[in-house]
Design a protein around this motif. Structure first.
Motif, PDB file in Angstrom:
ATOM      1  N   SER A   1       0.847  -1.198   0.000  1.00  0.00           N
ATOM      2  CA  SER A   1       0.000   0.000   0.000  1.00  0.00           C
ATOM      3  C   SER A   1       0.886   1.254   0.000  1.00  0.00           C
ATOM      4  O   SER A   1       0.547   2.251  -0.634  1.00  0.00           O
ATOM      5  CB  SER A   1      -0.981  -0.004   1.167  1.00  0.00           C
ATOM      6  OG  SER A   1      -0.372   0.414   2.357  1.00  0.00           O
ATOM      7  N   ASP A   2       2.046   1.167   0.683  1.00  0.00           N
ATOM      8  CA  ASP A   2       2.973   2.309   0.676  1.00  0.00           C
ATOM      9  C   ASP A   2       3.526   2.549  -0.731  1.00  0.00           C
ATOM     10  O   ASP A   2       3.600   3.692  -1.190  1.00  0.00           O
ATOM     11  CB  ASP A   2       4.146   2.063   1.639  1.00  0.00           C
ATOM     12  CG  ASP A   2       3.755   2.333   3.087  1.00  0.00           C
ATOM     13  OD1 ASP A   2       2.624   2.824   3.310  1.00  0.00           O
ATOM     14  OD2 ASP A   2       4.571   2.039   3.983  1.00  0.00           O
ATOM     15  N   LEU A   3       3.908   1.461  -1.407  1.00  0.00           N
ATOM     16  CA  LEU A   3       4.439   1.601  -2.779  1.00  0.00           C
ATOM     17  C   LEU A   3       3.386   2.193  -3.707  1.00  0.00           C
ATOM     18  O   LEU A   3       3.680   3.060  -4.533  1.00  0.00           O
ATOM     19  CB  LEU A   3       4.894   0.238  -3.321  1.00  0.00           C
ATOM     20  CG  LEU A   3       6.221  -0.321  -2.834  1.00  0.00           C
ATOM     21  CD1 LEU A   3       6.507  -1.641  -3.534  1.00  0.00           C
ATOM     22  CD2 LEU A   3       7.360   0.660  -3.084  1.00  0.00           C
ATOM     23  N   ALA A   4       2.141   1.697  -3.542  1.00  0.00           N
ATOM     24  CA  ALA A   4       1.044   2.202  -4.384  1.00  0.00           C
ATOM     25  C   ALA A   4       0.811   3.690  -4.108  1.00  0.00           C
ATOM     26  O   ALA A   4       0.588   4.484  -5.030  1.00  0.00           O
ATOM     27  CB  ALA A   4      -0.228   1.401  -4.138  1.00  0.00           C
ATOM     28  N   MET A   5       0.882   4.050  -2.824  1.00  0.00           N
ATOM     29  CA  MET A   5       0.672   5.457  -2.431  1.00  0.00           C
ATOM     30  C   MET A   5       1.791   6.344  -2.992  1.00  0.00           C
ATOM     31  O   MET A   5       1.530   7.452  -3.463  1.00  0.00           O
ATOM     32  CB  MET A   5       0.626   5.544  -0.907  1.00  0.00           C
ATOM     33  CG  MET A   5       0.072   6.852  -0.375  1.00  0.00           C
ATOM     34  SD  MET A   5      -1.614   7.135  -0.934  1.00  0.00           S
ATOM     35  CE  MET A   5      -1.625   8.910  -1.041  1.00  0.00           C
ATOM     36  N   ASP A   6       3.037   5.820  -2.942  1.00  0.00           N
ATOM     37  CA  ASP A   6       4.165   6.581  -3.511  1.00  0.00           C
ATOM     38  C   ASP A   6       3.945   6.824  -5.002  1.00  0.00           C
ATOM     39  O   ASP A   6       4.185   7.924  -5.502  1.00  0.00           O
ATOM     40  CB  ASP A   6       5.487   5.812  -3.322  1.00  0.00           C
ATOM     41  CG  ASP A   6       5.959   5.835  -1.873  1.00  0.00           C
ATOM     42  OD1 ASP A   6       5.404   6.623  -1.085  1.00  0.00           O
ATOM     43  OD2 ASP A   6       6.868   5.047  -1.533  1.00  0.00           O
TER      44      ASP A   6
ATOM     45  N   ALA B   1       1.084   6.826  -6.510  1.00  0.00           N
ATOM     46  CA  ALA B   1      -0.098   7.681  -6.678  1.00  0.00           C
ATOM     47  C   ALA B   1       0.195   9.142  -6.345  1.00  0.00           C
ATOM     48  O   ALA B   1      -0.618  10.014  -6.634  1.00  0.00           O
ATOM     49  CB  ALA B   1      -1.234   7.166  -5.798  1.00  0.00           C
ATOM     50  N   SER B   2       1.343   9.407  -5.735  1.00  0.00           N
ATOM     51  CA  SER B   2       1.648  10.806  -5.394  1.00  0.00           C
ATOM     52  C   SER B   2       2.074  11.619  -6.616  1.00  0.00           C
ATOM     53  O   SER B   2       2.296  12.818  -6.517  1.00  0.00           O
ATOM     54  CB  SER B   2       2.706  10.878  -4.291  1.00  0.00           C
ATOM     55  OG  SER B   2       3.938  10.397  -4.769  1.00  0.00           O
TER      56      SER B   2
ATOM     57  N   GLN C   1       0.240   2.400  -9.562  1.00  0.00           N
ATOM     58  CA  GLN C   1      -0.670   2.678  -8.438  1.00  0.00           C
ATOM     59  C   GLN C   1      -1.838   1.685  -8.418  1.00  0.00           C
ATOM     60  O   GLN C   1      -2.405   1.417  -7.353  1.00  0.00           O
ATOM     61  CB  GLN C   1      -1.169   4.123  -8.476  1.00  0.00           C
ATOM     62  CG  GLN C   1      -2.085   4.449  -9.646  1.00  0.00           C
ATOM     63  CD  GLN C   1      -2.403   5.931  -9.730  1.00  0.00           C
ATOM     64  OE1 GLN C   1      -1.747   6.755  -9.106  1.00  0.00           O
ATOM     65  NE2 GLN C   1      -3.425   6.278 -10.487  1.00  0.00           N
ATOM     66  N   PHE C   2      -2.178   1.145  -9.594  1.00  0.00           N
ATOM     67  CA  PHE C   2      -3.227   0.110  -9.648  1.00  0.00           C
ATOM     68  C   PHE C   2      -2.639  -1.293  -9.613  1.00  0.00           C
ATOM     69  O   PHE C   2      -3.198  -2.188  -8.983  1.00  0.00           O
ATOM     70  CB  PHE C   2      -4.069   0.271 -10.916  1.00  0.00           C
ATOM     71  CG  PHE C   2      -4.844   1.555 -10.964  1.00  0.00           C
ATOM     72  CD1 PHE C   2      -5.804   1.833  -9.999  1.00  0.00           C
ATOM     73  CD2 PHE C   2      -4.619   2.491 -11.959  1.00  0.00           C
ATOM     74  CE1 PHE C   2      -6.522   3.025 -10.024  1.00  0.00           C
ATOM     75  CE2 PHE C   2      -5.330   3.678 -11.993  1.00  0.00           C
ATOM     76  CZ  PHE C   2      -6.279   3.951 -11.028  1.00  0.00           C
ATOM     77  N   ALA C   3      -1.498  -1.476 -10.306  1.00  0.00           N
ATOM     78  CA  ALA C   3      -0.910  -2.811 -10.422  1.00  0.00           C
ATOM     79  C   ALA C   3      -0.507  -3.361  -9.050  1.00  0.00           C
ATOM     80  O   ALA C   3      -0.446  -4.573  -8.862  1.00  0.00           O
ATOM     81  CB  ALA C   3       0.298  -2.772 -11.348  1.00  0.00           C
TER      82      ALA C   3
END
Lengths: 226, 251
Positions: free
Chosen positions: B150-155, B157-158, B184-186
């Protein structure tokens, strides 16, 4: 443009990187044989000729030769296609204040180091491969009319210092090319991992220094020993 | 601070632009770059001259609207910030500052320093979404996601879609932007359903719009105001290759 070279940007780069990795392996084999131009052992000449003969006659190597030429041609053609598209992507007007982002030098000048290596390759093929094909002649032939590559190489390095210096300079540029190429190929293929990527980058740097240096030592030895 | 500004002026998309020099005097070193341009524009308006057009909106570094290629770098001579967060203390008194618009074939100049970045929106429209499902609100813990992912996705998505990656790249490649939007989706379970279609469509659109090919110089990562990692590009390459090779669906 024909369909084969209008692949998506990622596919083009993947093909280029696979061809490039293949050439990287080939370079290591080539160096292994070339080093026997140096008096490493008493029978270094026999070893060199045995290896050269094996490379010239082994049927498996003959098949690999087709892949090797294919690898070079694919890598060169895609390199040029990708670069032309990239220049066009900036648009008609470039930046007046230049590009001050501190991207690595080797990554920024890949096309130029690549062209220099290509020039060397053309010269190299003319001087060695063309003799084998009978398109170029040499005084160093055995009684069966086969070229004596050992003598051809030693003769070039011992009688033409200008050639030796050009050889050394071009291998330095190949080093710059390889320094970016190695890790870039892995990134393009998506082989990226927080644990292994730092190792790949280090390995690429080591390869880019050691392999060109290995090639450079040979003319350097003959320049100094003269 | 007294400064000389060398600014790209272009009346409209068709007009031939040119650099014009402007002197600004008494600029506070604590003002932001955009505030300094505001001061310049007020003086131009006072002289009944056309003010310099530039993009801006939130001025908090979160909207992705401001741009400007300043002294050879997108968002100017500082790291991990947008132009609105760039302060004049980063410059020297008496310095000449060159200000240019983003340069890329898919980013045509609209006026002066304003470029049309709707190409990035077109890439999003081609697949940078998850199809909304309707129905009741799902339980918050129905789909478990690791903190790491979730952190990687959030990064990823920033990414604010400012286009600095394209501006910085010597190839005007949009790979960092597209890879962040793919990642961010993958990285999340909700993004799996459409992941093969998404990556193929977005890459196809990126190529069609005329962005360059990635040559892994990593200039994009160095200039990204949100420090989006190039590991997203490697992820997108993996996703793309996997989809191209193994997806049975024709996109």
């Amino acid at each position: 443009m024909i369909k084969q070279i209008t692949f998506s940007s990622i596919t083009k780069k993947v093909i280029m990187s696979l061809a490039g990795l293949f050439l990287i392996v080939f370079l290591l084999v080539h160096l292994g044989i070339n080093l026997f131009l140096l008096p490493l052992t008493e029978n270094h000449r026999e070893i060199f000729e045995l290896a050269a003969n094996f490379m010239a006659t082994n049927p498996l190597i003959k098949i690999m030769e087709i892949f090797l030429f294919g690898g070079f041609i694919i890598h060169i053609i895609y390199g040029i296609v990708v670069q032309l598209q990239n220049w066009a992507s900036r648009g008609n007007i470039g930046y007046k204040s230049g590009n001050k982002t501190k991207a690595s030098l080797s990554s920024r000048y890949m096309i130029y180091t690549g062209i220099l290596v290509l020039l060397f390759l053309a010269m190299h093929i003319y001087q060695f491969y063309f003799i084998k094909l009978g398109l170029n002649s040499s005084v160093f032939m055995d009684e069966h009319g086969h070229p004596l590559f050992y003598d051809i190489a030693i003769n070039l390095f011992t009688t033409q210092p200008a050639y030796s210096i050009l050889y050394i300079v071009l291998f330095v540029f190949l080093g710059f090319h390889l320094n970016h190429a190695f890790q870039s190929a892995f990134q393009t293929l998506g082989w990226e991992h927080p644990k292994y990527t730092p190792c790949i980058k280090t390995l690429g740097l080591v390869y880019a220094i050691v392999v060109p240096l290995g090639f450079i030592i040979i003319p350097l030895y003959f320049l100094i020993m003269k | 601070m007294d400064l000389t500004l060398k600014i790209w002026r272009q009346e409209n998309a068709q007009a031939k632009g040119e650099f014009k020099n402007y002197q600004v005097k008494g600029v506070s070193k604590d003002s932001s770059f955009l505030e300094m341009l505001d001061v310049l524009n007020e003086s131009l308006v006072d002289k009944i001259e056309s003010p310099v057009c530039f993009d801006h909106d939130c001025r908090e570094g979160i909207c992705g609207m401001c741009s400007l290629y300043i002294n050879g770098r997108p968002h100017g001579p500082d790291d991990a910030i947008t132009t609105c967060q760039l302060h004049m203390r980063k410059f020297k008194n008496g310095e000449t500052i060159t200000v240019e618009p983003w340069r890329a074939k898919p980013f045509p100049v609209i006026k002066d320093l304003v470029v049309d970045r709707s190409a990035l929106d077109e890439i999003i429209q081609s697949g940078g979404y998850t199809s909304a499902s309707t129905g009741g609100v799902p339980d918050a813990n129905a789909i478990l996601i690791s903190k790491y992912d979730s952190d990687l996705a959030m990064d990823a998505a920033s990414c604010i879609g400012c286009g600095a990656c394209v501006a910085a790249c010597k190839n005007a490649s949009a790979m960092l932007f597209v890879s962040a939007k793919v990642s961010q989706f993958a990285l999340l379970p909700q993004g799996q359903v459409e992941k093969e279609r998404r990556v193929q469509k977005m890459v196809a659109k990126m190529d069609e719009l005329g962005f360059g090919n990635c040559t892994n110089t990593y200039a994009c990562e160095m200039e990204c105001p949100k420090e989006i990692s190039v590991s997203n590009i490697a992820r997108m390459n993996r996703e793309f290759l996997g989809a191209k090779l193994f997806s049975r669906e024709t996109v």
